[in-house]
Design a protein around this motif. Sequence first.
Motif, PDB file in Angstrom:
ATOM      1  N   ILE B   2      -2.129  51.589  68.298  1.00 46.83           N
ATOM      2  CA  ILE B   2      -1.230  50.991  67.303  1.00 46.83           C
ATOM      3  C   ILE B   2       0.029  50.546  68.039  1.00 46.83           C
ATOM      4  O   ILE B   2       0.628  51.338  68.773  1.00 46.83           O
ATOM      5  CB  ILE B   2      -0.839  52.014  66.214  1.00 46.83           C
ATOM      6  N   GLN B   3       0.400  49.293  67.880  1.00 44.60           N
ATOM      7  CA  GLN B   3       1.623  48.804  68.523  1.00 44.60           C
ATOM      8  C   GLN B   3       2.604  48.323  67.469  1.00 44.60           C
ATOM      9  O   GLN B   3       2.295  47.439  66.672  1.00 44.60           O
ATOM     10  CB  GLN B   3       1.290  47.684  69.495  1.00 44.60           C
ATOM     11  N   ILE B   4       3.763  48.920  67.488  1.00 43.10           N
ATOM     12  CA  ILE B   4       4.793  48.593  66.507  1.00 43.10           C
ATOM     13  C   ILE B   4       5.999  48.051  67.250  1.00 43.10           C
ATOM     14  O   ILE B   4       6.470  48.666  68.206  1.00 43.10           O
ATOM     15  CB  ILE B   4       5.163  49.852  65.688  1.00 43.10           C
ATOM     16  N   GLU B   5       6.438  46.863  66.861  1.00 45.40           N
ATOM     17  CA  GLU B   5       7.570  46.260  67.558  1.00 45.40           C
ATOM     18  C   GLU B   5       8.663  45.827  66.600  1.00 45.40           C
ATOM     19  O   GLU B   5       8.436  45.016  65.703  1.00 45.40           O
ATOM     20  CB  GLU B   5       7.086  45.063  68.384  1.00 45.40           C
ATOM     21  N   GLN B   6       9.815  46.404  66.803  1.00 45.96           N
ATOM     22  CA  GLN B   6      11.030  46.059  66.062  1.00 45.96           C
ATOM     23  C   GLN B   6      10.763  45.927  64.569  1.00 45.96           C
ATOM     24  O   GLN B   6      11.199  44.998  63.912  1.00 45.96           O
ATOM     25  CB  GLN B   6      11.616  44.761  66.615  1.00 45.96           C
ATOM     26  N   LEU B   7      10.038  46.908  64.072  1.00 42.18           N
ATOM     27  CA  LEU B   7       9.593  46.873  62.686  1.00 42.18           C
ATOM     28  C   LEU B   7      10.676  47.366  61.733  1.00 42.18           C
ATOM     29  O   LEU B   7      11.285  48.407  61.961  1.00 42.18           O
ATOM     30  CB  LEU B   7       8.348  47.751  62.550  1.00 42.18           C
ATOM     31  N   SER B   8      10.908  46.588  60.677  1.00 36.43           N
ATOM     32  CA  SER B   8      11.827  47.009  59.624  1.00 36.43           C
ATOM     33  C   SER B   8      11.192  46.771  58.269  1.00 36.43           C
ATOM     34  O   SER B   8      10.398  45.851  58.102  1.00 36.43           O
ATOM     35  CB  SER B   8      13.134  46.221  59.702  1.00 36.43           C
ATOM     36  N   VAL B  47       1.325  49.689  58.675  1.00 32.33           N
ATOM     37  CA  VAL B  47       0.270  49.567  59.685  1.00 32.33           C
ATOM     38  C   VAL B  47      -1.008  49.003  59.069  1.00 32.33           C
ATOM     39  O   VAL B  47      -1.647  48.125  59.637  1.00 32.33           O
ATOM     40  CB  VAL B  47      -0.012  50.940  60.355  1.00 32.33           C
ATOM     41  N   VAL B  48      -1.367  49.482  57.883  1.00 30.54           N
ATOM     42  CA  VAL B  48      -2.613  49.022  57.263  1.00 30.54           C
ATOM     43  C   VAL B  48      -2.392  47.871  56.281  1.00 30.54           C
ATOM     44  O   VAL B  48      -3.271  47.548  55.482  1.00 30.54           O
ATOM     45  CB  VAL B  48      -3.376  50.162  56.561  1.00 30.54           C
ATOM     46  N   GLY B  49      -1.200  47.284  56.339  1.00 34.13           N
ATOM     47  CA  GLY B  49      -0.977  46.047  55.596  1.00 34.13           C
ATOM     48  C   GLY B  49      -0.825  46.196  54.088  1.00 34.13           C
ATOM     49  O   GLY B  49      -0.933  45.221  53.356  1.00 34.13           O
ATOM     50  N   THR B  59       0.495  45.819  65.074  1.00 33.41           N
ATOM     51  CA  THR B  59      -0.904  45.501  65.325  1.00 33.41           C
ATOM     52  C   THR B  59      -1.680  46.793  65.527  1.00 33.41           C
ATOM     53  O   THR B  59      -1.148  47.787  66.005  1.00 33.41           O
ATOM     54  CB  THR B  59      -1.100  44.612  66.568  1.00 33.41           C
ATOM     55  N   VAL B  60      -2.953  46.750  65.101  1.00 30.81           N
ATOM     56  CA  VAL B  60      -3.857  47.872  65.319  1.00 30.81           C
ATOM     57  C   VAL B  60      -5.040  47.343  66.111  1.00 30.81           C
ATOM     58  O   VAL B  60      -5.611  46.302  65.735  1.00 30.81           O
ATOM     59  CB  VAL B  60      -4.390  48.435  63.985  1.00 30.81           C
ATOM     60  N   ASN B  61      -5.397  48.019  67.179  1.00 29.57           N
ATOM     61  CA  ASN B  61      -6.470  47.574  68.065  1.00 29.57           C
ATOM     62  C   ASN B  61      -6.301  46.091  68.398  1.00 29.57           C
ATOM     63  O   ASN B  61      -7.252  45.323  68.408  1.00 29.57           O
ATOM     64  CB  ASN B  61      -7.850  47.823  67.432  1.00 29.57           C
ATOM     65  N   GLY B  62      -5.071  45.687  68.632  1.00 29.71           N
ATOM     66  CA  GLY B  62      -4.791  44.342  69.130  1.00 29.71           C
ATOM     67  C   GLY B  62      -4.597  43.261  68.086  1.00 29.71           C
ATOM     68  O   GLY B  62      -4.299  42.121  68.429  1.00 29.71           O
ATOM     69  N   LYS B  63      -4.804  43.587  66.817  1.00 28.99           N
ATOM     70  CA  LYS B  63      -4.691  42.554  65.783  1.00 28.99           C
ATOM     71  C   LYS B  63      -3.920  43.082  64.605  1.00 28.99           C
ATOM     72  O   LYS B  63      -3.903  44.290  64.361  1.00 28.99           O
ATOM     73  CB  LYS B  63      -6.095  42.179  65.267  1.00 28.99           C
ATOM     74  N   GLN B  64      -3.359  42.179  63.830  1.00 28.45           N
ATOM     75  CA  GLN B  64      -2.802  42.558  62.533  1.00 28.45           C
ATOM     76  C   GLN B  64      -3.939  43.138  61.698  1.00 28.45           C
ATOM     77  O   GLN B  64      -5.051  42.608  61.721  1.00 28.45           O
ATOM     78  CB  GLN B  64      -2.282  41.303  61.836  1.00 28.45           C
ATOM     79  N   ARG B  69     -12.035  41.618  60.808  1.00 30.76           N
ATOM     80  CA  ARG B  69     -13.103  41.207  59.900  1.00 30.76           C
ATOM     81  C   ARG B  69     -13.770  42.411  59.253  1.00 30.76           C
ATOM     82  O   ARG B  69     -14.337  42.310  58.173  1.00 30.76           O
ATOM     83  CB  ARG B  69     -14.121  40.339  60.642  1.00 30.76           C
ATOM     84  N   ALA B  70     -13.722  43.545  59.944  1.00 33.19           N
ATOM     85  CA  ALA B  70     -14.288  44.778  59.384  1.00 33.19           C
ATOM     86  C   ALA B  70     -13.267  45.902  59.554  1.00 33.19           C
ATOM     87  O   ALA B  70     -13.432  46.788  60.382  1.00 33.19           O
ATOM     88  CB  ALA B  70     -15.597  45.112  60.086  1.00 33.19           C
ATOM     89  N   PRO B  71     -12.199  45.860  58.756  1.00 33.17           N
ATOM     90  CA  PRO B  71     -11.070  46.779  58.989  1.00 33.17           C
ATOM     91  C   PRO B  71     -11.427  48.264  58.958  1.00 33.17           C
ATOM     92  O   PRO B  71     -10.853  49.038  59.716  1.00 33.17           O
ATOM     93  CB  PRO B  71     -10.069  46.422  57.886  1.00 33.17           C
TER      94      PRO B  71
END
Lengths: 283, 303
Positions: B2-8, B47-49, B59-64, B69-71
């Motif tokens: 999980i990559q979180i960047e400057q999240l508000s 994280v899970v939108g 991003t999770v596993n490299g993608k939003q 396609r199969a979250p």
Amino acid sequence: MTTTATLPVSAAQAARQTGLQPRHAVTFRRTVASEWIKLRSLRSAVWSFALIVLVSWGLTLLVSSASEADGSYLTAAEQVEYVFQAATFGVFFGQLVAAVLGVLVISGEYSTGMIRSTLTAVPTRTSVLVAKALVVGVTTFIVALIANFGAFLIAAPLLADQGMHADLFRDSVAAPLTIAALYLSVVAIFALGLGAIVRSSAGGIAAALGAILLLPIAVAMMPFDWTRDIASFLLMNAGMESFGLLVFGMPSGMESWQLILVTCAWAAVTLLVGVVLLKHRDG
Amino acid sequence: MIQIEQLSKRYGAKLAVDNITFTVRPGLVTGFLGPNGAGKSTTMRLVVGLDSPTAGSVTVNGKQYARHRAPLHEVGALLDAKAVHSGRSAYNHLLAMAATHGIGKSRVREVIAMTGLEPVAKKRVAGFSLGMGQRLGIAAALLGDPATVILDEPVNGLDPEGVLWVRHLARQLAAEGRTIFLSSHLMSEMAQTADHLIVLGRGRIIADSPIAEILAAASTKAVRVRTPRAQDLARLVTRDGITVTSVEPDLLTIGGLTPTQVADAAARSSIALHELTPINASLEDAYLALTANDVEYRTEDTR
């Protein structure tokens, strides 16, 4: 055979051991399958559908056996009309059940928190509400078909004893009975859209029943000429007239298919607004 | 991953998450710690939108999340034990979730068995205890055999046996190379489960380090000594591995020695001690110290 022991396990075995499984993407078809499982596994939904059928048949039975009209004074067309009205008596009640069901299908997910599971499984969101509309719409349509045709088959022999003859195949009643079923399914989708907009069971049901029942009454009470034109376009008025029942006043002059389009427009609007809000709101 | 960047994330006037950046890596259990209202659940929802960020990216596993396609095969999340329609049975809930990804009934039965839900699987969720609800939420999270597992307060409402089970499960999933991200407001729980710790307070990151470091910092033993001959005592005990700090002229804090060792050393040189207090910084102390200024709801000190 010591060699077999050193051979790698089969792909299937390896998959089972590591817990891997074939992976499929989320598709609309799968979303529909999921929504169908959701609908059929809720008691409230099953009861609602049972209620639509039982009340329709019960009311028809009551009206037909209580009728003391003498068919011999009526023309053939009037006799068919009489039987048809007895068979569609339950639609007034059925539309309320369909409306409540439509709201609950989505508002129940908000009140229980289920919506979070739903939206993490299908994060594109739009397809969730469209799939719900499809599942609820088709199921309500089929259930209402059973209710309406069953009611006709109950009414016809009972009223035949009083000299009123109507035949499902010879007289053109199959089409209006089908349109009446379609109306119930459109009401369910209209209410589903409202439920998605307000996200609350109480608010959704109030809004749906208000739009269906109170709006026609309120408009009918207004003392202006132009309100009569508006009245024809209201959901219940247009819906009932589309299969030949006039609730308030005069016929609109519109064809049946035009009236069907009017009712569909009501459902399309709430569903569309519901989809847009679902897409853009947090939740 | 999980990559979180400057999240508000802002809800009305309240800034729930305030410009946070961190990475949750695979193969580890990463603990997400913070007082209630710190923004842990909000971060996980982002994280899970479920909610969309006011600023920044996740991003999770490299993608939003929503672009997968199969979250459910990418991320399994227990966000809230009450994310289930209470009128439906556990089995049907899992079946409906599984159907969206074409996951078969055999996998549904598998996760029911894994989470020990067999006896209640066909019962309506309305009658479930909090613990059963948690198990069902975890079952749903594992349904897609995901590479990343997010669990928000997973041990809430579990009995001791259930707590142990969650702990083992998290360790096992991490050992399989998965990314495990779990939140708690209890430091003691984290100390026994996590490899890495991210501490959140009032929407901001207070600490982001391996649990070993935080434990080491927290478990340092020290002794507070009051003596008129402070300088003599300091000279006496100072050697490698011993730290001596002086706050007041006659007050020393000696790190690395037990009270007994300090007292014996003082007795040998006939140094009178007026006070000898062991300072045991516990994990909870370390956590409280970290979050002291960032607690959202505080009980007033009773006077």
